[in-house]
Design a protein around this motif. Structure first.
Motif, PDB file in Angstrom:
ATOM      1  N   ILE A   3       0.821  -1.220   0.000  1.00 35.79           N
ATOM      2  CA  ILE A   3       0.000   0.000   0.000  1.00 35.79           C
ATOM      3  C   ILE A   3       0.853   1.266   0.000  1.00 35.79           C
ATOM      4  O   ILE A   3       0.343   2.358  -0.296  1.00 35.79           O
ATOM      5  N   ASN A   4       2.138   1.153   0.312  1.00 35.03           N
ATOM      6  CA  ASN A   4       3.003   2.334   0.275  1.00 35.03           C
ATOM      7  C   ASN A   4       3.271   2.810  -1.153  1.00 35.03           C
ATOM      8  O   ASN A   4       3.586   3.982  -1.374  1.00 35.03           O
ATOM      9  N   VAL A   5       3.154   1.920  -2.126  1.00 39.68           N
ATOM     10  CA  VAL A   5       3.508   2.264  -3.505  1.00 39.68           C
ATOM     11  C   VAL A   5       2.603   3.357  -4.076  1.00 39.68           C
ATOM     12  O   VAL A   5       3.099   4.358  -4.615  1.00 39.68           O
ATOM     13  N   PRO A   6       1.266   3.238  -3.996  1.00 41.78           N
ATOM     14  CA  PRO A   6       0.445   4.337  -4.524  1.00 41.78           C
ATOM     15  C   PRO A   6       0.639   5.655  -3.777  1.00 41.78           C
ATOM     16  O   PRO A   6       0.525   6.732  -4.369  1.00 41.78           O
ATOM     17  N   VAL A   7       0.950   5.579  -2.480  1.00 38.30           N
ATOM     18  CA  VAL A   7       1.213   6.812  -1.733  1.00 38.30           C
ATOM     19  C   VAL A   7       2.430   7.524  -2.317  1.00 38.30           C
ATOM     20  O   VAL A   7       2.438   8.749  -2.493  1.00 38.30           O
ATOM     21  N   CYS A   8       3.474   6.752  -2.651  1.00 38.62           N
ATOM     22  CA  CYS A   8       4.672   7.326  -3.253  1.00 38.62           C
ATOM     23  C   CYS A   8       4.360   7.937  -4.610  1.00 38.62           C
ATOM     24  O   CYS A   8       4.852   9.023  -4.942  1.00 38.62           O
ATOM     25  N   LEU A   9       3.533   7.266  -5.397  1.00 40.62           N
ATOM     26  CA  LEU A   9       3.192   7.772  -6.729  1.00 40.62           C
ATOM     27  C   LEU A   9       2.457   9.105  -6.655  1.00 40.62           C
ATOM     28  O   LEU A   9       2.548   9.926  -7.568  1.00 40.62           O
ATOM     29  N   ILE A  10       1.752   9.323  -5.570  1.00 46.19           N
ATOM     30  CA  ILE A  10       1.090  10.615  -5.356  1.00 46.19           C
ATOM     31  C   ILE A  10       2.080  11.638  -4.807  1.00 46.19           C
ATOM     32  O   ILE A  10       2.101  12.803  -5.224  1.00 46.19           O
ATOM     33  N   ALA A  11       2.938  11.198  -3.882  1.00 50.56           N
ATOM     34  CA  ALA A  11       3.805  12.123  -3.155  1.00 50.56           C
ATOM     35  C   ALA A  11       4.881  12.739  -4.035  1.00 50.56           C
ATOM     36  O   ALA A  11       5.137  13.947  -3.964  1.00 50.56           O
ATOM     37  N   VAL A  12       5.537  11.946  -4.869  1.00 50.04           N
ATOM     38  CA  VAL A  12       6.695  12.444  -5.625  1.00 50.04           C
ATOM     39  C   VAL A  12       6.330  13.590  -6.555  1.00 50.04           C
ATOM     40  O   VAL A  12       6.958  14.660  -6.505  1.00 50.04           O
ATOM     41  N   PRO A  13       5.328  13.465  -7.437  1.00 53.94           N
ATOM     42  CA  PRO A  13       4.999  14.606  -8.296  1.00 53.94           C
ATOM     43  C   PRO A  13       4.491  15.811  -7.517  1.00 53.94           C
ATOM     44  O   PRO A  13       4.725  16.959  -7.922  1.00 53.94           O
ATOM     45  N   LEU A  14       3.819  15.575  -6.394  1.00 53.40           N
ATOM     46  CA  LEU A  14       3.330  16.693  -5.589  1.00 53.40           C
ATOM     47  C   LEU A  14       4.491  17.472  -4.988  1.00 53.40           C
ATOM     48  O   LEU A  14       4.499  18.711  -4.998  1.00 53.40           O
ATOM     49  N   VAL A  15       5.485  16.773  -4.472  1.00 51.63           N
ATOM     50  CA  VAL A  15       6.669  17.429  -3.916  1.00 51.63           C
ATOM     51  C   VAL A  15       7.398  18.219  -5.004  1.00 51.63           C
ATOM     52  O   VAL A  15       7.810  19.368  -4.794  1.00 51.63           O
ATOM     53  N   LEU A  16       7.558  17.627  -6.180  1.00 49.99           N
ATOM     54  CA  LEU A  16       8.240  18.308  -7.281  1.00 49.99           C
ATOM     55  C   LEU A  16       7.489  19.559  -7.722  1.00 49.99           C
ATOM     56  O   LEU A  16       8.100  20.561  -8.102  1.00 49.99           O
ATOM     57  N   LYS A  17       6.181  19.523  -7.672  1.00 46.29           N
ATOM     58  CA  LYS A  17       5.370  20.643  -8.132  1.00 46.29           C
ATOM     59  C   LYS A  17       5.318  21.774  -7.115  1.00 46.29           C
ATOM     60  O   LYS A  17       5.385  22.961  -7.474  1.00 46.29           O
TER      61      LYS A  17
END
Length: 506
Positions: A193-207
Motif C-alpha cells: 500500500i506504500n507504492v500508490p502513496v509514493c506515486l502521489i507524493a513524488v509529483p506533488l513534492v516536485l510541483k
C-alpha cells in the motif's frame, strides 16, 4: 516553480495561505493546504509504518514461525535504522538539498516496501524493515523543515498543527489498515500500500516545494560515523535486552560501546569547525526539555500500544481487523486535537499543553491497566483510550512548535532530527522495557497470562509519562533566546544553483 530556488515566504496577506499569492518574482505561491499536503503525505507514509505492523504481529508469528524476539525485530529493525540515521538525514539535506534528499528518502522507502511485500522469511522481512527505516530517516526531519521554511512565521504553528494532524491520522490508520489488510487480503499487502502513496507524493513534492540548502555547508563525516555507531550500539542493546537479559555480556558490551562512541561524538562536536549537531543547542532549556518530553511520551505510549494491539486480539479473541477498528477510539483523537493545540500554542504556551497531554496519556493508560481482564468488554476500555488519544493530540503540535521556536532557521533540520531521534529512541526503549516487564510477569500463552504481564508493564509506562509531564511544566512560556552564533546570515538559506550541488566538495 523553479526547482533551484528557495523563496522567502511573505508574512503579509500575500503569503502562501492563498492560492495565487505573488512571491515577489511574478510567480504564484502554492496554497497553504498544498504545502502542508506535499510535506505531510510522505511523512504520513513513514508514520503509518511505525504501527501498521503491530496489528499483524500474531499473523506474522504464525505464517513465518516467528518467535517473540523476531516479532520485536519486525518493529525495532525499522526503529533502529530510523532513529540512528535521523541526524544524518537532516545533515545530508542541508548539504545536498533538502527536497532532493527528501525525494531520495521517499524512493528508498518505497523500494524497501516492495521488497518487504515479496518477503517469505523472518530474515528477509527484518532486512526490508531496516531499509524502510533508512529511507524514513531522510523523510521525517526534512518534512518538518521544508514545511517550516515554506510558510511565514505567523502561520507556522497552524501549519505544524495540521502537519501533526496528518501524523495523528497515520497513528489512527496504522492498526486499522494493518488489521484490515491482514484480515481481508494477506499480510504482504501492508507494505504494497506504500507504492500508490509514493506515486502521489513524488509529483506533488516536485510541483509544490522548492529546493533549499545551507550555502557552503560541509558534511561532518567523522561526526556522522560516531553518532550513527553510538546510536546503533545503544538501540541494539535496548531492543535485545528484554530477550537476552539486561546483564548479558553482549548487551552490556553494546551499551558500553554506545556510551564510548557517543562520548567521542560529543568531544568531536565540541571542536569540529562545522559540527553535525551544534552543542549550543543543549544550552537551550526549551529544546532540551522538549527532547525529554518526546522521549518519555513515546516510551510510555508506544510501548503500551505494542502490547495493547495484541491484547485486543486475545482478550477476548478478535480478528486483526476488529482489533484495528477498536483502537480508533485512541488513535483518531490526535487528528482532531492536534490542529487545535497548534493554534493554542502561542496563547497558552507549548510546555503547558504538552504537560496536559502527557497527564491525559497517563490517565488513559492507567484506566486501561485497571480495567483489563481476560475478557474485558470494550465499553470498559474505550473511555481510557479516548483520554489517552486526546493527550497525544495535545502533545504532538506544541512539541514541534517549541523545538523550532528554540533555534534559528538554519538549524531547523538539525533540531528536528535531534528531537525525532529522542522520540524514536524513547519508543524503542519503551517497547524493550515494557516487553521485559511483560515477560517477567506473564506470557502470550492465554488471555489471563497476557493480562498478568501487561498490567505491570503499562504501569511502568504511566510512571515514565508522568515524568515527561513534569519536564513539560518546566519549559519556559517563551522559548529561550537563541545564541547569536546560531543566527543565519543572509546567504545561509540562499538559493543555490543545481550545478553547484553537482560540483561541490563534501
Amino acid at each position: 516553480m523553479s526547482t533551484n530556488q528557495t523563496k522567502t515566504p511573505s508574512t503579509g496577506p500575500g503569503g502562501p495561505g492563498a492560492l495565487g499569492a505573488d512571491d515577489g518574482a511574478g510567480r504564484r505561491r502554492p496554497a497553504l493546504w498544498l504545502l502542508i499536503t506535499a510535506t505531510s503525505v510522505p511523512m504520513f507514509m513513514v508514520a503509518l509504518n511505525n504501527l501498521v505492523v503491530s496489528t499483524a504481529l500474531p499473523t506474522l508469528a504464525r505464517d513465518l514461525s516467528a518467535d517473540t524476539q523476531d516479532l520485536q525485530w519486525f518493529v525495532n529493525a525499522y526503529v533502529l535504522a530510523f532513529a540512528c540515521l535521523l541526524l544524518t538525514g537532516a545533515a545530508l539535506g542541508d548539504r545536498f538539498g533538502r527536497r532532493r534528499v527528501f525525494l531520495l528518502g521517499i524512493g528508498l522507502f518505497t523500494a524497501a516496501s516492495v521488497y518487504c511485500g515479496l518477503c517469505d522469511t523472518t530474515a528477509e522481512l527484518i532486512a526490508g524493515r531496516t531499509a524502510q527505516g533508512v529511507g524514513a530517516a531522510a523523510v521525517m526531519p526534512l518534512s518538518m523543515t521544508l514545511l517550516a521554511q515554506a510558510v511565514p512565521a505567523n502561520r507556522r504553528n497552524l501549519a505544524l498543527g495540521l502537519w501533526s494532524a496528518f501524523s495523528g491520522l497515520a497513528v489512527a490508520f496504522g492498526p486499522l489498515v494493518g488489521g484490515a489488510v491482514v484480515d481481508g487480503i494477506d499480510w504482504h499487502w501492508i507494505f504494497w500500500i506504500n507504492v500508490p502513496v509514493c506515486l502521489i507524493a513524488v509529483p506533488l513534492v516536485l510541483k509544490v516545494l522548492d529546493e533549499s540548502r545551507l550555502a557552503g555547508t560541509r558534511l561532518d563525516l567523522f561526526g556522522m560515523v560516531l553518532a550513527t555507531g553510538g546510536l546503533v550500539a545503544l538501540v541494539w542493546g535496548i531492543v535485545n535486552g528484554s530477550e537476552d537479559g539486561w546483564t548479558d555480556g553482549t548487551i552490556i558490551g553494546a551499551f558500553a560501546a554506545g556510551v564510548v562512541l557517543l562520548a567521542g561524538f560529543v568531544a568531536w562536536e565540541a571542536r569540529a569547525a562545522e559540527p553535525m549537531l551544534p552543542l549550543s543547542l543543549y544550552r537551550i532549556r526549551s529544546f532540551v526539555l522538549c527532547n525529554a518530553v518526546s522521549g518519555a511520551m513515546y516510551f510510555g505510549v508506544f510501548g503500551s500500544i505494542f502490547l495493547l494491539s495484541q491484547y485486543l486480539q486475545i482478550a477476548p479473541v478478535r480478528t486483526p481487523l476488529e482489533a484495528g477498528v477498536l483502537t480508533l477510539a485512541w488513535t483518531l483523537m490526535p487528528m482532531f486535537i492536534a490542529p487545535v493545540a497548534g493554534i493554542l500554542t502561542d496563547r497558552v504556551g507549548g510546555g503547558r499543553l504538552m504537560a496536559l497531554g502527557l497527564f491525559l496519556q497517563a490517565v488513559g493508560l492507567g484506566w486501561i491497566a485497571l480495567a483489563a481482564t481476560d475478557n474485558t468488554p470494550y465499553s470498559h476500555l474505550v473511555g481510557g483510550m479516548i483520554i489517552g488519544g486526546t493527550g497525544m493530540g495535545f502533545a504532538f503540535a506544541p512539541t514541534a512548535a517549541v523545538v523550532l521556536a528554540s533555534v534559528s532557521q538554519k538549524l531547523y533540520g538539525t533540531a528536528s532530527g535531534a528531537n525525532t531521534t529522542a522520540r524514536e529512541v524513547g519508543g524503542a526503549l519503551g517497547i524493550a522495557v515494557l516487553a521485559t516487564v511483560f515477560v517477567r510477569n506473564g506470557s502470550a500463552e492465554n488471555a489471563q497470562q497476557f493480562v498478568d504481564g501487561m498490567k505491570p508493564a503499562i504501569w511502568v509506562g504511566v510512571a515514565v509519562v508522568l515524568v515527561g509531564a513534569a519536564a513539560a511544566l518546566a519549559i519556559p512560556r517563551t522559548p529561550t533566546a537563541r545564541p547569536a552564533a546560531d543566527e543565519p546570515t543572509p546567504d545561509e538559506t540562499a538559493p543555490q544553483p543545481a550545478k553547484a550541488t553537482a560540483t561541490a566538495t563534501v
